[in-house]
Scaffold this motif. Structure first.
Motif, PDB file in Angstrom:
ATOM      1  N   ILE A  25       0.832  -1.207   0.000  1.00  0.00           N
ATOM      2  CA  ILE A  25       0.000   0.000   0.000  1.00  0.00           C
ATOM      3  C   ILE A  25       0.865   1.254   0.000  1.00  0.00           C
ATOM      4  CG2 ILE A  25      -1.626   1.350   1.412  1.00  0.00           C
ATOM      5  CD1 ILE A  25      -2.867  -1.418   2.205  1.00  0.00           C
ATOM      6  N   LEU A  45      -8.232   1.662   1.693  1.00  0.00           N
ATOM      7  CA  LEU A  45      -6.934   1.025   1.908  1.00  0.00           C
ATOM      8  C   LEU A  45      -5.816   2.060   2.054  1.00  0.00           C
ATOM      9  CD1 LEU A  45      -7.122  -1.933  -0.632  1.00  0.00           C
ATOM     10  CD2 LEU A  45      -7.180  -2.089   1.860  1.00  0.00           C
ATOM     11  N   THR A  69      -5.990  -5.312  -2.802  1.00  0.00           N
ATOM     12  CA  THR A  69      -4.939  -4.297  -2.681  1.00  0.00           C
ATOM     13  C   THR A  69      -4.320  -3.986  -4.035  1.00  0.00           C
ATOM     14  OG1 THR A  69      -4.486  -5.100  -0.439  1.00  0.00           O
ATOM     15  CG2 THR A  69      -2.833  -3.673  -1.440  1.00  0.00           C
TER      16      THR A  69
END
Length: 112
Positions: A52, A105, A88
């Motif tokens: 991320i 996220l 993700t």
């Protein structure tokens, strides 16, 4: 509780909250070298956060390489992680990730 241990744990948390996942992993390994090896879910989530951070930085090539080299093998070992990994990586499909359906996220609360 030992105050030095509390300080070290806070240091790990601070590193994660700042997006410095490599430093957090290093500190965790200093505290307990086996914790990430013996807790695949924790290790996956720490590595997911690293992915991320790469996406947040706009480091697409680095994010893809990291996902393939580090996270995909974990998904093969633990199929329960695959959906989260796919979710993700899907962030990369959006030009404006901050306004995408997966933008949560990227939220700083994800670092908790």
């Amino acid at each position: 509780a030992d105050l030095s241990k509390i300080g070290e744990r806070m240091s790990v948390r601070d590193s994660i909250q700042q997006g410095n996942i490599a430093a957090a992993i290093e500190r965790v390994n200093d505290l307990n070298p086996e914790i990430l090896d013996t807790n695949p879910q924790l290790y996956f989530h720490v590595q997911q956060q690293q992915l991320i951070e790469y996406i947040r930085e706009g480091s697409v090539e680095q994010a893809l390489a990291f996902a393939q080299q580090e996270l995909a093998p974990r998904g093969e070992e633990h199929p329960e992680f695959l959906a989260e990994l796919e979710r993700t990586v899907s962030l990369l499909a959006f030009e404006d990730q901050a306004n995408s359906p997966l933008s949560q996220l990227l939220d700083s609360s994800q670092r908790q």
